[in-house]
Enzyme design. Structure first.
Site, PDB file in Angstrom:
ATOM      1  N   LYS A 117      17.799  -2.645  -9.116  1.00  0.00           N
ATOM      2  CA  LYS A 117      16.800  -3.503  -9.752  1.00  0.00           C
ATOM      3  C   LYS A 117      17.858  -4.736 -10.283  1.00  0.00           C
ATOM      4  CE  LYS A 117      13.642  -4.201 -12.899  1.00  0.00           C
ATOM      5  NZ  LYS A 117      12.964  -3.978 -13.843  1.00  0.00           N
ATOM      6  N   PHE A 141      17.129   5.953 -17.466  1.00  0.00           N
ATOM      7  CA  PHE A 141      16.272   6.169 -17.222  1.00  0.00           C
ATOM      8  C   PHE A 141      15.544   6.282 -15.143  1.00  0.00           C
ATOM      9  CE2 PHE A 141      11.082   4.950 -17.049  1.00  0.00           C
ATOM     10  CZ  PHE A 141      10.789   6.732 -17.863  1.00  0.00           C
ATOM     11  N   GLN A 142      14.706   7.492 -15.321  1.00  0.00           N
ATOM     12  CA  GLN A 142      14.591   7.378 -13.662  1.00  0.00           C
ATOM     13  C   GLN A 142      15.812   7.230 -12.749  1.00  0.00           C
ATOM     14  OE1 GLN A 142      10.700   4.508 -13.699  1.00  0.00           O
ATOM     15  NE2 GLN A 142       9.269   6.656 -13.783  1.00  0.00           N
ATOM     16  N   MET A 187      -3.532  29.884   8.960  1.00  0.00           N
ATOM     17  CA  MET A 187      -2.483  31.084   9.092  1.00  0.00           C
ATOM     18  C   MET A 187      -1.681  31.759   9.053  1.00  0.00           C
ATOM     19  SD  MET A 187      -1.442  30.006  12.474  1.00  0.00           S
ATOM     20  CE  MET A 187      -1.362  29.015  13.260  1.00  0.00           C
ATOM     21  N   GLU A 233       3.163   8.013  -3.891  1.00  0.00           N
ATOM     22  CA  GLU A 233       4.112   7.679  -3.070  1.00  0.00           C
ATOM     23  C   GLU A 233       4.652   9.023  -1.841  1.00  0.00           C
ATOM     24  OE1 GLU A 233       4.488   8.387  -6.590  1.00  0.00           O
ATOM     25  OE2 GLU A 233       5.816   6.789  -6.908  1.00  0.00           O
TER      26      GLU A 233
END
Lengths: 569, 163
Positions: free
Chosen positions: A165, A115-116, A481, A53
């Site tokens: 949802k 969940f999630q 760096m 993502e």
């Protein structure tokens, strides 16, 4: 037709269509399945499936940077949402207009540790311009409209729309608002006329003028106006990392980038000017170093910015002008042209003579006779081979600074990098976003062997879409760096900055279905680049340049020091 | 310098957290913060008491204005204004102290809201300094519990904050 009820998922897709979205970067998951089902059924925009993502958000971000349009990404709830956060913060720090749609667990499950589930609005609050949780399907269309409006107006930034949802299942009549107005949000666009007049006078009275432009010039589409004003006045000009391409880099009036790795002439002129015009820049720590040191020299400052909170934040200014950069500069140009007072030619000549002495130190010189590949040389050759016409994305570190210093950007929106947040792993997904927006353009991702491994899985997305990106890996075997700072400030204790057990990048590129080439001799640099942009024009080419492991980025201002306290080669 | 900032903001869920988050993220100081809806139910009015130099207060004001939910910001301390805070204080009131505590409450124009055989609960209203003064006037060991609302402020006379 007007009474037809749509589901929330259909509404999301309809909104994106009506907003004119052409590309959507994302990754499906439970909470957004209804939306994905509608994405499947439509043909108005393309969905680009990434492999992580974070990459979706970087790609949408770079899509926006290279086009000026609002980038759009979609992720699922929970881990999908948290993976997106680095991308959102990256866009926030560089003021990139973006809308990120995240799925959320159904409304009755919110707060139940479902969940999630993650509190996306809470988690992103400090790194978005604004965010919304849509609890009612009837608010969905207007919320998405507001999200696009807020993202693109004023000082741009990312906006998150979190959609539970069940809201994507509920139905209501769909109507996409043509416009929205919000009593609490009215960005200023027209600058104060009196202030602009004073600014024009101050500019014309300057003996040692300097013009300092930033990312706001790019974001505000003001490159042409800035260029007109600079040429009209004949004043020296510099740019921040984010502003490169706002004024043509090869032009003699341009003194190079300023700041921590800026040129001597840019930093010294910035420190010693008597009138400074700052346009869409914010005097940040990597640009002026220590504000106390900066304030030691007296100078008068005019600051044009669309965001009032950027003005007098780190440096007090004399003439603040809040407004759209193009509108303000139009007015400044008009006044300068109309004024009978002209710049003091004698003073200006003396000032330029001083600047030329600084410039003569040739601070970007490097050893061109070396038998190992110098990273600067690779960037110079990249510039030559692409004739300065490529979109260059980068990751973060030494390679980023070399790309900024040696690729002579002469157009806006060509230099795509994470300046504010400094996000390693940005470059490859950014190149995907750019290439999707500009299928015919040359796109190079300048990267390091540390950064590229932070989102290397996207080579798979590139294969799926046949994106002919050229990965220009400056492989010095170090987190360069970090190593440079350890060499200068930690008595060469190289803690965890050497990356042994690097993969065979050629085989890796080939495993993903791309072309891989390793280059270890200076004389092979240009032929390899020519092959990449010629023979392999239509392929992704992974160029693994084995470069000098001891090379450092110069000049360098140590953190906390002032503009005139540079370390030189 | 102590400043009292008045905000009108959209009465939306999460608006308070945006303000509180801004102060903690940018390391600004909050002495007190009160918020409640106004006569227009879509708007909340917030009073924040903060401390900082002129530059810091300027940045706080700008940053607050930048929040999308914030409709208006005013620094009340820029002009003449009234500030009031409410305190409920529960004190031990037994024997001789009972009468003494009643007198002290009267002097501060406090009201006794609740009485038990051992305690008084006193309501006091005024600027924060007056509430502090009361607490200093009372023998510390007699104070059982205090709760304060933080300051609410409003401009004097024609100084009106409305949209």
């Amino acid at each position: 037709m007007a009474d037809l009820e749509l589901t929330g998922a259909e509404i999301v897709v309809s909104c994106l269509r009506d907003e004119g979205v052409k590309h959507l970067f994302g990754y499906p998951g439970g909470a957004v399945l209804n939306i994905y089902d509608e994405i499947y059924k439509q043909h108005d925009f393309k969905h680009i499936l990434v492999r992580h993502e974070q990459a979706a958000v970087h790609a949408a971000d770079a899509y926006s940077r290279s086009t000026g349009e609002v980038g759009v990404a979609i992720v699922t709830s929970g881990p999908g949402a948290t993976n997106a956060v680095t991308g959102i913060a990256t866009a926030y720090m560089d003021s990139i207009p973006m809308v990120v749609i995240s799925g959320q667990v159904p409304t009755p499950a919110i707060g139940q540790d479902a969940f999630q589930e993650v509190d996306m609005v809470g988690i992103t609050r400090p790194c978005v311009k604004h965010n919304f949780l849509v609890r009612d399907v009837r608010d969905l269309a207007v919320t998405i409209k507001k999200a696009f409006y807020i993202a693109a107006s004023g000082r741009p930034g990312p906006v998150v729309v979190d959609i539970p949802k069940d809201v994507t299942q509920h139905r209501c009549v769909y109507e996409y608002p043509k416009s929205v107005s919000m009593r609490s949000y009215n960005p200023t666009s027209k600058g104060h006329a009196g202030q602009i007049k004073k600014a024009a006078q101050m500019l014309l009275e300057a003996k040692r003028p300097m013009i300092y432009t930033g990312g706001g010039v790019i974001l505000g589409n003001a490159a042409a106006r800035v260029t007109e004003l600079i040429r009209l006045l004949g004043y020296p000009t510099t740019s921040t990392l984010m502003g490169l391409g706002g004024y043509p880099s090869p032009d003699p009036l341009f003194l190079g980038m300023l700041g921590m790795h800026g040129t001597i002439e840019a930093n010294m002129a910035m420190q010693h000017c008597d009138v400074l015009l700052a346009v869409g820049a914010r005097f940040d720590d990597r640009v002026i170093g220590n504000p106390k040191h900066f304030a030691k020299e007296a100078r008068r400052i005019i600051h044009i910015d669309v965001d009032p909170s950027s003005i007098s934040k780190r440096v007090r200014v004399d003439i603040p002008i809040v407004g759209d950069v193009v509108q303000v500069l139009d007015e400044v140009i008009r006044l300068v042209q109309a004024d009978s007072v002209k710049p003091d030619a004698e003073a200006l000549n003396a000032w330029w003579a001083q600047i030329e002495l600084w410039r003569a130190q040739d601070c970007l010189k490097y050893d061109r006779s070396a038998s190992v590949i110098k990273p600067q040389f690779v960037i110079e050759k990249l510039y030559e081979v692409t004739q300065g016409d490529a979109y260059v994305t980068s990751d973060v570190g030494q390679h980023q600074m070399w790309a900024a210093q040696y690729y002579q950007f002469d157009k806006p929106r060509r230099w795509i990098n994470s300046g504010g947040l400094g996000t390693m792993g940005f470059g490859l997904p950014a190149a995907m976003g750019v290439q999707m927006a500009h299928p015919e353009a040359m796109v190079a991702c300048v990267t390091g062997e540390g950064s590229i491994q932070m989102n290397i899985q996207e080579l798979s997305t590139c294969k799926e879409w046949n994106l002919p990106i050229k990965v220009v890996l400056l492989n010095n075997g170090y987190l360069g760096m970090v190593r440079q700072w350890q060499q200068f400030f930690y008595e060469e204790r190289y803690a965890e900055s050497y990356m042994n057990s690097l993969p065979d990048f050629v085989k890796l590129a080939e495993a993903y279905g791309h072309v891989g080439i390793t280059i270890d001799k200076p004389e092979d640099v240009e032929p390899a680049l020519r092959d990449a942009f010629g023979k392999y024009k239509d392929r992704l080419v992974f160029l693994n340049f084995l470069t000098d492991p001891r090379e450092n980025v110069f000049p360098m201002i140590p953190a906390g020091k002032g503009l005139s306290e540079m370390i030189l080669l | 310098m102590r400043h009292i900032l008045s905000l009108l903001m959209e009465n939306e869920s999460g608006a308070l957290s945006r303000v509180a988050g801004l102060f903690s993220a940018r390391a600004y100081n909050i002495e007190s913060l009160t918020v409640a809806p106004t006569e227009d139910a879509t708007l909340s009015r917030m009073t924040i008491v903060t401390r900082g130099s002129t530059d810091v207060i300027e940045q706080i004001t700008k940053q607050l204005n930048k929040l999308i939910d914030v409709v208006k910001v005013q620094d009340l301390t820029d002009g003449s204004h009234i500030e009031r805070e409410l305190m409920l204080v529960k004190v031990r009131a037994t024997g001789d102290q009972r009468e003494e505590m009643k007198r002290l409450a009267d002097i501060f124009r406090g009201r006794i809201l609740d009485v038990s055989d051992k305690t008084y609960t006193i309501e006091l209203t005024g600027p924060g300094s007056k509430l502090d003064a009361f607490l200093h006037a009372v023998e510390p060991s007699t104070i059982l519990e205090t709760v304060r609302t933080g300051a609410s402020g409003i401009g004097r006379g024609d100084r009106i904050m409305k949209i």
